[in-house]
Design a protein around this motif. Structure first.
Motif, mmCIF file in Angstrom:
data_model
loop_
_atom_site.group_PDB
_atom_site.id
_atom_site.type_symbol
_atom_site.label_atom_id
_atom_site.label_comp_id
_atom_site.label_asym_id
_atom_site.label_seq_id
_atom_site.Cartn_x
_atom_site.Cartn_y
_atom_site.Cartn_z
ATOM 1 N N ALA A 289 8.799 26.726 18.967
ATOM 2 C CA ALA A 289 8.517 25.291 18.891
ATOM 3 C C ALA A 289 7.036 25.009 19.133
ATOM 4 O O ALA A 289 6.491 24.023 18.631
ATOM 5 C CB ALA A 289 9.367 24.531 19.900
ATOM 6 N N ASN A 290 6.388 25.900 19.893
ATOM 7 C CA ASN A 290 4.959 25.721 20.182
ATOM 8 C C ASN A 290 4.055 26.353 19.135
ATOM 9 O O ASN A 290 2.848 26.104 19.127
ATOM 10 C CB ASN A 290 4.636 26.335 21.549
ATOM 11 C CG ASN A 290 5.262 25.563 22.693
ATOM 12 O OD1 ASN A 290 5.363 24.345 22.648
ATOM 13 N ND2 ASN A 290 5.699 26.274 23.724
ATOM 14 N N THR A 291 4.616 27.189 18.271
ATOM 15 C CA THR A 291 3.771 27.919 17.323
ATOM 16 C C THR A 291 4.006 27.535 15.861
ATOM 17 O O THR A 291 3.110 27.684 15.040
ATOM 18 C CB THR A 291 3.998 29.438 17.466
ATOM 19 O OG1 THR A 291 5.390 29.737 17.272
ATOM 20 C CG2 THR A 291 3.586 29.906 18.856
ATOM 21 N N ILE A 292 5.193 27.049 15.530
ATOM 22 C CA ILE A 292 5.478 26.668 14.136
ATOM 23 C C ILE A 292 4.978 25.248 13.902
ATOM 24 O O ILE A 292 5.471 24.296 14.495
ATOM 25 C CB ILE A 292 6.989 26.764 13.829
ATOM 26 C CG1 ILE A 292 7.448 28.217 13.923
ATOM 27 C CG2 ILE A 292 7.293 26.204 12.447
ATOM 28 C CD1 ILE A 292 8.936 28.406 13.720
ATOM 29 N N LYS A 293 4.005 25.131 13.015
ATOM 30 C CA LYS A 293 3.377 23.829 12.788
ATOM 31 C C LYS A 293 3.826 23.168 11.479
ATOM 32 O O LYS A 293 3.626 21.972 11.287
ATOM 33 C CB LYS A 293 1.844 23.989 12.765
ATOM 34 C CG LYS A 293 1.273 24.656 14.010
ATOM 35 C CD LYS A 293 1.624 23.900 15.280
ATOM 36 C CE LYS A 293 1.020 24.564 16.514
ATOM 37 N NZ LYS A 293 1.447 23.893 17.774
ATOM 38 N N ASP A 294 4.445 23.942 10.587
ATOM 39 C CA ASP A 294 4.794 23.397 9.263
ATOM 40 C C ASP A 294 6.282 23.083 9.129
ATOM 41 O O ASP A 294 6.766 22.856 8.025
ATOM 42 C CB ASP A 294 4.367 24.370 8.157
ATOM 43 C CG ASP A 294 5.003 25.747 8.319
ATOM 44 O OD1 ASP A 294 5.791 25.919 9.272
ATOM 45 O OD2 ASP A 294 4.703 26.636 7.500
ATOM 46 N N ARG A 295 7.018 23.093 10.226
ATOM 47 C CA ARG A 295 8.453 22.764 10.265
ATOM 48 C C ARG A 295 9.326 23.817 9.592
ATOM 49 O O ARG A 295 10.537 23.657 9.518
ATOM 50 C CB ARG A 295 8.724 21.398 9.605
ATOM 51 C CG ARG A 295 8.013 20.219 10.233
ATOM 52 C CD ARG A 295 8.234 18.953 9.441
ATOM 53 N NE ARG A 295 9.669 18.699 9.242
ATOM 54 C CZ ARG A 295 10.152 18.073 8.175
ATOM 55 N NH1 ARG A 295 9.357 17.664 7.209
ATOM 56 N NH2 ARG A 295 11.459 17.862 8.077
ATOM 57 N N ASP A 296 8.734 24.883 9.108
ATOM 58 C CA ASP A 296 9.463 25.854 8.283
ATOM 59 C C ASP A 296 9.886 27.057 9.128
ATOM 60 O O ASP A 296 9.159 28.049 9.240
ATOM 61 C CB ASP A 296 8.575 26.298 7.115
ATOM 62 C CG ASP A 296 9.325 27.175 6.122
ATOM 63 O OD1 ASP A 296 10.578 27.220 6.194
ATOM 64 O OD2 ASP A 296 8.671 27.811 5.269
ATOM 65 N N LEU B 145 13.348 17.868 17.252
ATOM 66 C CA LEU B 145 12.565 18.595 16.263
ATOM 67 C C LEU B 145 13.156 18.379 14.871
ATOM 68 O O LEU B 145 14.366 18.252 14.712
ATOM 69 C CB LEU B 145 12.569 20.096 16.574
ATOM 70 C CG LEU B 145 11.826 20.527 17.837
ATOM 71 C CD1 LEU B 145 12.078 22.002 18.115
ATOM 72 C CD2 LEU B 145 10.330 20.265 17.705
ATOM 73 N N TRP C 126 12.862 20.575 12.124
ATOM 74 C CA TRP C 126 12.599 21.827 11.416
ATOM 75 C C TRP C 126 13.408 21.904 10.131
ATOM 76 O O TRP C 126 14.550 21.432 10.064
ATOM 77 C CB TRP C 126 12.995 23.017 12.289
ATOM 78 C CG TRP C 126 11.948 23.460 13.260
ATOM 79 C CD1 TRP C 126 10.609 23.200 13.220
ATOM 80 C CD2 TRP C 126 12.167 24.253 14.438
ATOM 81 N NE1 TRP C 126 9.981 23.786 14.286
ATOM 82 C CE2 TRP C 126 10.909 24.439 15.049
ATOM 83 C CE3 TRP C 126 13.289 24.823 15.023
ATOM 84 C CZ2 TRP C 126 10.739 25.173 16.215
ATOM 85 C CZ3 TRP C 126 13.140 25.560 16.185
ATOM 86 C CH2 TRP C 126 11.880 25.729 16.779
ATOM 87 N N HIS D 231 10.596 34.479 11.087
ATOM 88 C CA HIS D 231 10.252 34.336 12.504
ATOM 89 C C HIS D 231 11.242 35.092 13.391
ATOM 90 O O HIS D 231 10.889 35.513 14.491
ATOM 91 C CB HIS D 231 10.253 32.851 12.905
ATOM 92 C CG HIS D 231 9.252 32.038 12.156
ATOM 93 N ND1 HIS D 231 9.590 31.254 11.070
ATOM 94 C CD2 HIS D 231 7.911 31.894 12.315
ATOM 95 C CE1 HIS D 231 8.506 30.650 10.619
ATOM 96 N NE2 HIS D 231 7.479 31.018 11.354
#
Length: 271
Positions: free
Chosen positions: A97-104, A134, A136, A212
């Motif tokens: 949640a802290n590293t994925i910035k593009d919702r993918d 979130l 995602w 991921h």
């Protein structure tokens, strides 16, 4: 029942290993005979030599499909090796949640069998995203080599006994009555999973984006060390940095981690 000679067993075992990675040892002779004797009878084959010629000569692919459906075990159940799901919920998802910035968010269940693992992860994801608010794009890829178990997984139908290990809140929110003895997952959860037939022995994995999280649990117990090491390298190449690999509790990475960092028993991270 037709018996199998040493030469016939070795010939068929080599075909299975070369094409599917499964390493059939000598003690599996009786198992192989038991699972294939009806196939020989259906095609009026009088020996396993004749069966092998039928197998390699079939251009439709049906013989190979039948073979893999017969020889794979595909034993699984809900909440199997439950500490993995706890670690996923409490550690992996907050980290991502802290590293994925593009919702993918991309997760792969490799060797998904009849779908219990994939549905469990889908419920964990839905619950987490609701709690953390979130949005995602969280579709899961779930693959297996057996068409029989994939059809079971796609249906999303399980008996009362099969779903009994699930938490009551999940049963209330994500399952509905299918008939007197069975439940089915609601479309919200079923639609989160994409099921595909896939052979882990393919030389190239055709994925456009890296994952991921990869779950490949209790699959590599059927492989020899060389086959397993090659597969681990392919997992590494198809995973984002910081991604997690989950394997079965009875499995290991042979000391050579293929670039993965050991996190805890049967959990590794690409760093």
């Amino acid at each position: 029942m037709i018996t199998i000679t040493e030469k016939e067993f070795n010939q068929l075992a080599r075909y299975i290993k070369d094409n599917y990675g499964i390493n059939l040892k000598e003690e599996k002779k009786i198992l192989l005979i038991g699972r294939l004797h009806t196939v020989l009878a259906e095609h009026n084959l009088e020996s396993f030599s004749q069966y092998y010629q039928y197998l390699i000569g079939d251009r439709t692919g049906k013989a190979a499909i039948t073979l893999i459906n017969k020889i794979t075990t595909n034993h699984t159940y809900f909440m199997r090796e439950n500490n993995h799901f706890h670690y996923m919920r409490e550690n992996v998802l907050p980290s991502l949640a802290n590293t994925i910035k593009d919702r993918d968010l991309r997760i792969w269940c490799a060797g998904c069998a009849s779908g219990e693992e994939a549905y469990t992860i889908a419920m964990i994801l839905d619950e987490f995203c609701q709690r953390e608010k979130l949005c995602w794009d969280k579709k899961l890829l779930a693959t297996d080599i057996s068409e029989n178990v994939l059809s079971m997984a796609i249906s999303g139908i399980y008996s009362k006994e099969q779903v009994s290990p699930l938490p009551d809140r999940w049963k209330k929110e994500y399952l509905k009555k299918y008939d007197e003895d069975n439940f089915v997952f609601i479309d919200k959860i079923k639609d989160e999973i994409v099921y595909r037939k896939f052979n882990l022995m393919d030389s190239i994995f055709p994925f456009k984006k890296k994952f991921h999280v990869i779950f490949c649990r209790n699959v590599m117990i059927y492989f020899d060390n060389d086959t397993k090491d090659k597969l681990i390298c392919k997992f590494y190449d198809n995973m984002e940095y910081g991604g997690y690999l989950f394997i079965g509790h009875s499995e290991s990475l042979n000391g050579g981690l293929g670039g993965f960092k050991y996190i805890m028993p049967s959990v590794y991270r690409k760093e």
